[in-house]
Each structure stands twice: as structure tokens, then as C-alpha cells.
Write an enzyme that holds these catalytic residues in place. Sequence first.
Site, PDB file in Angstrom:
ATOM      1  N   HIS A   1       1.312  77.685  -2.068  1.00  9.66           N
ATOM      2  CA  HIS A   1       2.753  78.135  -2.207  1.00  9.66           C
ATOM      3  C   HIS A   1       3.334  77.502  -3.831  1.00  9.66           C
ATOM      4  O   HIS A   1       3.700  78.344  -4.279  1.00  9.66           O
ATOM      5  CB  HIS A   1       3.700  77.745  -1.255  1.00  9.66           C
ATOM      6  CG  HIS A   1       5.076  77.625  -1.515  1.00  9.66           C
ATOM      7  ND1 HIS A   1       5.953  78.582  -0.568  1.00  9.66           N
ATOM      8  CD2 HIS A   1       5.946  77.333  -2.400  1.00  9.66           C
ATOM      9  CE1 HIS A   1       7.038  78.334  -0.869  1.00  9.66           C
ATOM     10  NE2 HIS A   1       7.112  77.774  -2.149  1.00  9.66           N
ATOM     11  N   GLU A   2       2.834  76.335  -3.945  1.00 14.07           N
ATOM     12  CA  GLU A   2       3.153  75.620  -5.309  1.00 14.07           C
ATOM     13  C   GLU A   2       2.409  76.175  -6.394  1.00 14.07           C
ATOM     14  O   GLU A   2       3.189  76.529  -7.368  1.00 14.07           O
ATOM     15  CB  GLU A   2       3.151  74.247  -5.193  1.00 14.07           C
ATOM     16  CG  GLU A   2       4.184  73.637  -4.098  1.00 14.07           C
ATOM     17  CD  GLU A   2       5.472  73.887  -4.128  1.00 14.07           C
ATOM     18  OE1 GLU A   2       6.033  74.250  -4.906  1.00 14.07           O
ATOM     19  OE2 GLU A   2       6.081  73.841  -2.964  1.00 14.07           O
TER      20      GLU A   2
ATOM     21  N   HIS B   1       3.886  79.361  -7.812  1.00 15.61           N
ATOM     22  CA  HIS B   1       5.137  79.141  -8.757  1.00 15.61           C
ATOM     23  C   HIS B   1       4.564  78.972 -10.084  1.00 15.61           C
ATOM     24  O   HIS B   1       5.184  79.535 -11.113  1.00 15.61           O
ATOM     25  CB  HIS B   1       5.900  78.081  -8.412  1.00 15.61           C
ATOM     26  CG  HIS B   1       6.849  78.016  -7.134  1.00 15.61           C
ATOM     27  ND1 HIS B   1       8.026  78.979  -7.151  1.00 15.61           N
ATOM     28  CD2 HIS B   1       7.124  77.425  -5.946  1.00 15.61           C
ATOM     29  CE1 HIS B   1       8.527  78.795  -6.305  1.00 15.61           C
ATOM     30  NE2 HIS B   1       8.045  77.919  -5.340  1.00 15.61           N
TER      31      HIS B   1
ATOM     32  N   GLY C   1       7.796  70.335  -1.636  1.00 13.43           N
ATOM     33  CA  GLY C   1       6.967  70.569  -2.558  1.00 13.43           C
ATOM     34  C   GLY C   1       7.677  71.102  -3.692  1.00 13.43           C
ATOM     35  O   GLY C   1       8.971  71.736  -3.354  1.00 13.43           O
TER      36      GLY C   1
ATOM     37  N   GLN D   1      10.044  75.660 -11.153  1.00 12.32           N
ATOM     38  CA  GLN D   1      11.748  75.643 -10.395  1.00 12.32           C
ATOM     39  C   GLN D   1      12.586  75.000 -10.950  1.00 12.32           C
ATOM     40  O   GLN D   1      13.753  75.256 -10.642  1.00 12.32           O
ATOM     41  CB  GLN D   1      11.250  75.166  -9.023  1.00 12.32           C
ATOM     42  CG  GLN D   1      10.410  75.983  -8.255  1.00 12.32           C
ATOM     43  CD  GLN D   1      10.279  75.444  -6.800  1.00 12.32           C
ATOM     44  OE1 GLN D   1       9.336  74.643  -6.426  1.00 12.32           O
ATOM     45  NE2 GLN D   1      11.261  75.726  -5.730  1.00 12.32           N
TER      46      GLN D   1
ATOM     47  N   CYS E   1      11.441  77.455   0.678  1.00 11.86           N
ATOM     48  CA  CYS E   1      11.458  77.226  -0.765  1.00 11.86           C
ATOM     49  C   CYS E   1      12.590  76.695  -1.241  1.00 11.86           C
ATOM     50  O   CYS E   1      13.590  77.465  -0.691  1.00 11.86           O
ATOM     51  CB  CYS E   1      11.052  78.575  -1.403  1.00 11.86           C
ATOM     52  SG  CYS E   1      10.757  78.178  -3.147  1.00 11.86           S
ATOM     53  N   LEU E   2      12.469  75.505  -1.934  1.00 10.64           N
ATOM     54  CA  LEU E   2      13.936  75.128  -2.378  1.00 10.64           C
ATOM     55  C   LEU E   2      14.667  76.236  -3.514  1.00 10.64           C
ATOM     56  O   LEU E   2      15.806  76.132  -3.625  1.00 10.64           O
ATOM     57  CB  LEU E   2      13.641  73.824  -3.143  1.00 10.64           C
ATOM     58  CG  LEU E   2      13.290  72.754  -2.124  1.00 10.64           C
ATOM     59  CD1 LEU E   2      12.739  71.375  -3.154  1.00 10.64           C
ATOM     60  CD2 LEU E   2      14.146  72.203  -1.325  1.00 10.64           C
TER      61      LEU E   2
HETATM   62 NI    NI Z   1       8.609  77.198  -3.452  1.00 10.17          NI
END
Ligand code: NI
Length: 166
Positions: free
Chosen positions: A133-134, A137, A46, A51, A91-92
Site C-alpha cells: 500500500h505504501e 503511494h 503507515g 502523502q 489510508c490517512l
Molecule cells: Ni495510504
Amino acid sequence: MALLDILIYPDPRLHTEARTVESIDKRIQTLIVDMSETMYAAPGIGLAAPQVNVTERIIVIDISDSKDSLLVMINPEIIHTEGYTELEEGCLSVPGIYAQVSRGEKIRVQALDKDGKPFELTAEGLLGVCIQHEIDHLDGKVFVDYLSRMKQDRIKKKMLKTQRNS
Ligand code: NI
């Protein structure tokens, strides 16, 4: 198509609230393609526009093993939540860190697809957690914000050290 740079925690830009997408034009279409490529290349399941330093309400998700089930959500909104669940999240933007976060178990979401068509979706399990989660963000929230202050400080230190050494 292009790979985009992913902001790394504790970059303060990750705590910016993203704005609603007003029109889905060529720029947004290209962004979605680039975000998907960046997510697949990372690899991740995701990615949210903030991000990659774009403060607009767009997320891409693909939790499939075969990486052929791309879910694009523009201006996503959770309209119903049921129960509680916890999964180990990563998370990236926080590479190498994993932690359990309390989330809704079953959610109903409405959003626009990549062509601007409205749709609704019920999700639970990994997909449900991933969507929550997304969307966080988009609201300027990273999953480590849910952890204790002590854990957050430890993660911040670790991230800054890793970035200095790279
Ligand atoms: Ni994330």
C-alpha cells in the site's frame, strides 16, 4: 520535530510519482522523524512521503500494538511476490473509507534503512499488505484507484464534502 499536513484524496498531488532518494542527508533524517511522528499522532500504521507532499521514495510503517517497531524504508522495491491476499485497507489520505484490495500474499522487499544501509525483508499478512500500500503511494497510486469507477466517484464526492464542511 513537527507534525506534517497530510494531503487528502482526491488531491491530485497524491498521484505524482516520487523520485529516488539520492543521498540520505540531514533533511531526509528530519523528514523521517517528522513522518513517523505524524503517523503515530494520526494515528496510523503507515505513511509515505508523497502523502505529506514530499515526492521522494520514503515510507514509514509500524503495525505493532505497542507502537515501538518503526520500519523505515528508503527507495523500497518489491523483488518477489507470491500468491494473493485481500485485507480491508484504510489510508490517512482517505479518512473513514475502508475497502478490500487484491495484493500479493508474500513479498520480498529490498530497501535502504534510515542510515542508508541496504536490507531485505520478507513480509506477509498485514505487514506485507501495508508495504505494498505504501509503495503504491510512491508510484502515485492510492488504494481507491483499484475500486470501480462508481465507488471512486462516490468516495471523491464524500471526501470533497467533508473537506468543505471542516
Ligand atoms: Ni495510504
